[in-house]
Write an enzyme that holds these catalytic residues in place. Structure first.
Site, PDB file in Angstrom:
ATOM      1  CG  ASP A 148      -5.530  -1.018  -0.046  1.00 41.63           C
ATOM      2  OD1 ASP A 148      -4.375   0.364  -0.511  1.00 41.63           O
ATOM      3  OD2 ASP A 148      -6.067  -1.494   0.726  1.00 41.63           O
ATOM      4  CD  GLU A 162      -7.164  -1.194   4.293  1.00 40.10           C
ATOM      5  OE1 GLU A 162      -7.263  -1.845   5.562  1.00 40.10           O
ATOM      6  OE2 GLU A 162      -6.727  -0.535   4.000  1.00 40.10           O
ATOM      7  CG  HIS A 215      -9.536   3.847   6.411  1.00 41.47           C
ATOM      8  ND1 HIS A 215      -7.627   3.616   6.158  1.00 41.47           N
ATOM      9  CD2 HIS A 215      -9.180   4.774   7.335  1.00 41.47           C
ATOM     10  CE1 HIS A 215      -7.186   4.728   6.527  1.00 41.47           C
ATOM     11  NE2 HIS A 215      -8.235   5.597   7.260  1.00 41.47           N
ATOM     12  CG  ASP A 251      -8.215   2.439   0.493  1.00 39.76           C
ATOM     13  OD1 ASP A 251      -9.113   3.454   0.477  1.00 39.76           O
ATOM     14  OD2 ASP A 251      -7.763   2.348   1.822  1.00 39.76           O
TER      15      ASP A 251
END
Length: 220
Positions: free
Chosen positions: A29, A31, A187, A192
């Protein structure tokens, strides 16, 4: 439990190498500071390795995570920061360069590939084309060789969860799967990724012995 149980040939359960045609699923994951993988900053990256236990059930293993310093000239969208709550320039982020972050993530994946005798890692993600595109863009910017991930194939937990639970939003899918969800931690790339890993394992374990694991020659 040590990684050495990855390829226990004495076990009746299929080895990791046989389960997905020689591919090692690794949950990733990211961001970011926007949606454009070519121009927008990568701010966090997490990778979660998986293992099988003594019962042949898939489960989350070790997690690796880095805060990432925006690359020189990177675009940073204010709306993206408001959504994630990330301050890219906060002194206590202890962020590292894209190159160092990728090396931190890739080294244990390469080790797991050797130990499992898998041929390549395959990215598992929730709508994974987003994560894969940002990962590949960072690899290109840093000129890192031997990216362990397949260049275009992925496992999408949004699709799998839609099939298994009728939910495609990560939070709703995790809850439908009977797993815990903490909206305050959402987030964060690490949180996540770990939730996505648990969701993926839940679905794979549900499928269980419905799949034939006979070792086959690769056709393609």
């Amino acid at each position: 439990m040590p990684i050495s149980n990855y390829n226990d040939s004495s076990s009746e359960s299929p080895s990791i190498a046989n389960r997905f045609r020689g591919y090692l699923p690794v949950v990733v994951d990211v961001e970011t500071a926007g949606f454009n993988h070519q121009t927008d900053a990568l701010l966090e990256i997490a990778a979660v390795l998986l293992r099988t236990n003594e019962k042949g059930q898939w489960e989350r293993d070790k997690s690796y995570f880095c805060h990432v310093t925006p690359f020189e000239g990177a675009n940073i969208e204010k709306a993206a920061l408001e959504f994630t709550g990330i301050d890219p320039f906060h002194p206590f982020r202890f962020a590292v360069s894209e190159e160092e972050a990728l090396k931190t993530i890739f080294q244990p994946i390469r080790q797991a590939l050797r130990e499992t005798r898998c041929t390549r890692a395959i990215l598992v993600g929730h709508n994974p084309s987003f994560d894969l595109n940002f990962l590949k863009a960072a690899v290109d910017r840093t000129n890192i060789k031997r990216n362990p991930f397949h260049p275009f194939s992925t496992f999408d937990t949004a699709t799998l969860a839609g099939l298994a639970f009728g939910q495609t939003v990560l939070a709703k899918a995790v809850i439908a799967a009977g797993l815990g969800w903490d909206g305050k931690q959402a987030h964060s790339a690490q949180y996540d990724a770990e939730q996505t890993a648990d969701l993926f394992c839940k679905i794979v374990n549900m499928w269980g012995d419905k799949v034939s694991f006979r070792k086959q020659e690769n056709v393609f």
